[in-house]
Design a protein around this motif. Structure first.
Motif, PDB file in Angstrom:
ATOM      1  N   THR A 114       0.831  -1.202   0.000  1.00 32.11           N
ATOM      2  CA  THR A 114       0.000   0.000   0.000  1.00 32.11           C
ATOM      3  C   THR A 114       0.864   1.250   0.000  1.00 32.11           C
ATOM      4  N   ALA A 115       1.914   1.237   0.803  1.00 31.92           N
ATOM      5  CA  ALA A 115       2.798   2.402   0.884  1.00 31.92           C
ATOM      6  C   ALA A 115       3.443   2.702  -0.459  1.00 31.92           C
ATOM      7  N   ARG A 116       3.776   1.667  -1.214  1.00 29.86           N
ATOM      8  CA  ARG A 116       4.438   1.885  -2.500  1.00 29.86           C
ATOM      9  C   ARG A 116       3.544   2.665  -3.467  1.00 29.86           C
ATOM     10  N   VAL A 117       2.258   2.384  -3.435  1.00 36.86           N
ATOM     11  CA  VAL A 117       1.330   3.126  -4.292  1.00 36.86           C
ATOM     12  C   VAL A 117       1.333   4.603  -3.905  1.00 36.86           C
ATOM     13  N   PHE A 118       1.261   4.877  -2.622  1.00 30.52           N
ATOM     14  CA  PHE A 118       1.276   6.264  -2.139  1.00 30.52           C
ATOM     15  C   PHE A 118       2.589   6.961  -2.502  1.00 30.52           C
ATOM     16  N   LEU A 120       4.701   6.307  -4.958  1.00 31.83           N
ATOM     17  CA  LEU A 120       4.842   6.530  -6.395  1.00 31.83           C
ATOM     18  C   LEU A 120       3.852   7.561  -6.931  1.00 31.83           C
ATOM     19  N   GLU A 121       2.651   7.586  -6.373  1.00 30.03           N
ATOM     20  CA  GLU A 121       1.613   8.448  -6.933  1.00 30.03           C
ATOM     21  C   GLU A 121       1.568   9.830  -6.288  1.00 30.03           C
ATOM     22  N   VAL A 122       2.016   9.931  -5.032  1.00 26.82           N
ATOM     23  CA  VAL A 122       1.888  11.196  -4.299  1.00 26.82           C
ATOM     24  C   VAL A 122       3.231  11.745  -3.833  1.00 26.82           C
ATOM     25  N   LEU A 123       3.972  10.934  -3.101  1.00 33.24           N
ATOM     26  CA  LEU A 123       5.155  11.454  -2.417  1.00 33.24           C
ATOM     27  C   LEU A 123       6.275  11.852  -3.370  1.00 33.24           C
ATOM     28  N   LEU A 124       6.685  10.949  -4.258  1.00 32.68           N
ATOM     29  CA  LEU A 124       7.803  11.256  -5.162  1.00 32.68           C
ATOM     30  C   LEU A 124       7.482  12.412  -6.118  1.00 32.68           C
ATOM     31  N   PRO A 125       6.296  12.432  -6.737  1.00 31.45           N
ATOM     32  CA  PRO A 125       5.989  13.586  -7.596  1.00 31.45           C
ATOM     33  C   PRO A 125       5.992  14.915  -6.839  1.00 31.45           C
ATOM     34  N   ALA A 126       5.537  14.898  -5.566  1.00 29.25           N
ATOM     35  CA  ALA A 126       5.521  16.137  -4.781  1.00 29.25           C
ATOM     36  C   ALA A 126       6.934  16.563  -4.401  1.00 29.25           C
ATOM     37  N   GLN A 127       7.779  15.598  -4.044  1.00 27.21           N
ATOM     38  CA  GLN A 127       9.140  15.915  -3.618  1.00 27.21           C
ATOM     39  C   GLN A 127      10.005  16.414  -4.762  1.00 27.21           C
ATOM     40  N   GLU A 177      -3.845   1.719   6.776  1.00 23.81           N
ATOM     41  CA  GLU A 177      -2.965   1.476   5.627  1.00 23.81           C
ATOM     42  C   GLU A 177      -3.712   1.692   4.316  1.00 23.81           C
ATOM     43  N   LEU A 178      -4.916   1.177   4.256  1.00 19.77           N
ATOM     44  CA  LEU A 178      -5.677   1.241   3.008  1.00 19.77           C
ATOM     45  C   LEU A 178      -6.219   2.636   2.708  1.00 19.77           C
ATOM     46  N   MET A 179      -6.211   3.504   3.700  1.00 20.55           N
ATOM     47  CA  MET A 179      -6.618   4.887   3.472  1.00 20.55           C
ATOM     48  C   MET A 179      -5.503   5.712   2.832  1.00 20.55           C
ATOM     49  N   GLN A 180      -4.263   5.248   2.916  1.00 16.03           N
ATOM     50  CA  GLN A 180      -3.138   6.066   2.469  1.00 16.03           C
ATOM     51  C   GLN A 180      -3.214   6.468   0.991  1.00 16.03           C
ATOM     52  N   PRO A 181      -3.534   5.552   0.069  1.00 15.62           N
ATOM     53  CA  PRO A 181      -3.622   5.959  -1.343  1.00 15.62           C
ATOM     54  C   PRO A 181      -4.719   6.973  -1.622  1.00 15.62           C
ATOM     55  N   LEU A 182      -5.655   7.154  -0.675  1.00 20.16           N
ATOM     56  CA  LEU A 182      -6.695   8.159  -0.862  1.00 20.16           C
ATOM     57  C   LEU A 182      -6.099   9.564  -0.938  1.00 20.16           C
ATOM     58  N   ALA A 183      -4.902   9.740  -0.385  1.00 19.56           N
ATOM     59  CA  ALA A 183      -4.230  11.041  -0.486  1.00 19.56           C
ATOM     60  C   ALA A 183      -3.995  11.407  -1.945  1.00 19.56           C
ATOM     61  N   GLY A 184      -3.896  10.404  -2.805  1.00 19.42           N
ATOM     62  CA  GLY A 184      -3.754  10.636  -4.237  1.00 19.42           C
ATOM     63  C   GLY A 184      -5.077  10.532  -4.982  1.00 19.42           C
ATOM     64  N   GLY A 185      -6.176  10.469  -4.222  1.00 20.39           N
ATOM     65  CA  GLY A 185      -7.496  10.357  -4.837  1.00 20.39           C
ATOM     66  C   GLY A 185      -7.842   8.953  -5.280  1.00 20.39           C
ATOM     67  N   ARG A 186      -7.097   7.957  -4.822  1.00 27.03           N
ATOM     68  CA  ARG A 186      -7.304   6.586  -5.286  1.00 27.03           C
ATOM     69  C   ARG A 186      -7.975   5.729  -4.210  1.00 27.03           C
ATOM     70  N   ASP A 187      -9.102   5.149  -4.555  1.00 33.25           N
ATOM     71  CA  ASP A 187      -9.773   4.182  -3.688  1.00 33.25           C
ATOM     72  C   ASP A 187      -9.343   2.789  -4.126  1.00 33.25           C
ATOM     73  N   VAL A 220      -4.412  16.479   1.988  1.00 34.67           N
ATOM     74  CA  VAL A 220      -3.478  16.221   0.881  1.00 34.67           C
ATOM     75  C   VAL A 220      -4.250  15.893  -0.389  1.00 34.67           C
ATOM     76  N   ARG A 221      -5.273  15.075  -0.265  1.00 33.87           N
ATOM     77  CA  ARG A 221      -6.101  14.720  -1.431  1.00 33.87           C
ATOM     78  C   ARG A 221      -6.721  15.965  -2.054  1.00 33.87           C
ATOM     79  N   ASP A 222      -7.303  16.825  -1.220  1.00 34.62           N
ATOM     80  CA  ASP A 222      -8.004  18.000  -1.739  1.00 34.62           C
ATOM     81  C   ASP A 222      -7.038  19.003  -2.373  1.00 34.62           C
ATOM     82  N   ARG A 223      -5.871  19.179  -1.751  1.00 35.16           N
ATOM     83  CA  ARG A 223      -4.876  20.095  -2.332  1.00 35.16           C
ATOM     84  C   ARG A 223      -4.360  19.573  -3.657  1.00 35.16           C
ATOM     85  N   ARG A 224      -4.147  18.281  -3.721  1.00 32.83           N
ATOM     86  CA  ARG A 224      -3.655  17.683  -4.961  1.00 32.83           C
ATOM     87  C   ARG A 224      -4.711  17.808  -6.064  1.00 32.83           C
TER      88      ARG A 224
END
Length: 228
Positions: A114-118, A120-127, A177-187, A220-224
Motif C-alpha cells: 500500500t505504501a508503495r502506491v502512495f 509513487l503516486e503522491v510522495l515522489l511527484p511532490a518531492q 494502511e488502506l486509506m493512504q492511497p486516498l491522499a492521491g485520490g485513489r480508492d 493532501v487529497r483535496d490540495r492535490r
C-alpha cells in the motif's frame, strides 16, 4: 477505559501506523498528549527524538518513563495496560493468535504494497516536481491487488471483521494502511465490494476518531485535486 494517567505519543499523522495509535487512544478515551514529528522536515533526526528512538521512526509511546517503539507493540501494549474492551486484543489464546497472525502478515504484505502506491503516486511527484512513473505505479497496483485478494480470502472471508465478529487492532492497522492511497485520490478497494463493506463497518465502529485522524489525508487529497 479512561485513566488519570497521561501518555505521550510522538506522531506524524501522514504515517499510517501513527493514525492507528491515535485512533485507539481517542476511541478509548485514554488521556494522551501528542507531540508532532514532521517527517518531511526531518524532525525525526533531531538529537532529542533520536534519544527516544535511535531508529528515528514514528510512532513512539512514552508512558510514565516507559518508552516503546513499533506500532504493533504500542497498540497491543495500550490495549492490555489500559484494560480496554477485550475485543481490541482478545485474551482468549486462539482469538489473540488470529490477531497476531494478521499483524505479522500485515507488516510484510499490506504495509509495503500500500505504501508503495502512495510513494509513487503522491510522495515522489511532490518531492521532485515530477510526473508519476506509470509503469512502476501499475506494477505496484498489481502487487497490491494480489495482496487485497489475500486479505479477503485469508482473513476477512465471510466474517464482519478481519479476526472475527468484532473489531480488533488488526482492523485498525489495515484500515489506516488502506486509506493512504486516498491522499492521491485513489480508492484501492473500488474493485473489492466485500472489502468495501468491511471498511464501512470499521469506520462505523471507530466513529469520529477515524475521520479526525485522517484529516491530513483528506487535506493532501483535496490540495492535490485542486492543482490538477
Amino acid at each position: 477505559m479512561a485513566t488519570g494517567q497521561q501518555v505521550d505519543v510522538y506522531l506524524d499523522l501522514l504515517s499510517q501506523p501513527c493514525r492507528a495509535v491515535l485512533i485507539l487512544l481517542t476511541r478509548n478515551n485514554i488521556p494522551h498528549r501528542v507531540h508532532s514529528i514532521a517527517l518531511r522536515k526531518g524532525e525525526q533526526r533531531s538529537p532529542d527524538f533520536t534519544k527516544l528512538n535511535p531508529m528515528q521512526k514514528v510512532p513512539v509511546l512514552v508512558d510514565q518513563g516507559f518508552v516503546l517503539t513499533e506500532s504493533d507493540a504500542i497498540l497491543k501494549y495500550l490495549a492490555t495496560k489500559y484494560d480496554m474492551p477485550e475485543h481490541w486484543y482478545p485474551r482468549q489464546p486462539e482469538r489473540r493468535a488470529r490477531v497476531d497472525e494478521y499483524t505479522a502478515w500485515h507488516h510484510s504484505n499490506m504495509r509495503p504494497h500500500t505504501a508503495r502506491v502512495f510513494i509513487l503516486e503522491v510522495l515522489l511527484p511532490a518531492q521532485f516536481s515530477s510526473q508519476v512513473d506509470e509503469a512502476r505505479l501499475n506494477r505496484a497496483l498489481s502487487q497490491l491487488g494480489d495482496t487485497l485478494d489475500k486479505l479477503e480470502s485469508m482473513f476477512l472471508r465471510r466474517q464482519p471483521f478481519l479476526c472475527g465478529d468484532d473489531i480488533t487492532v488488526a482492523d485498525l492497522l489495515a484500515i489506516c494502511e488502506l486509506m493512504q492511497p486516498l491522499a492521491g485520490g485513489r480508492d484501492v478497494l473500488q474493485q473489492h465490494p466485500q472489502l468495501q463493506h468491511w471498511r464501512t463497518r470499521v469506520q462505523s465502529a471507530l466513529g469520529d476518531s477515524f475521520h479526525q485522524a485522517h484529516t491530513v489525508v483528506y487535506t493532501v487529497r483535496d490540495r492535490r485535486k485542486a492543482k490538477l
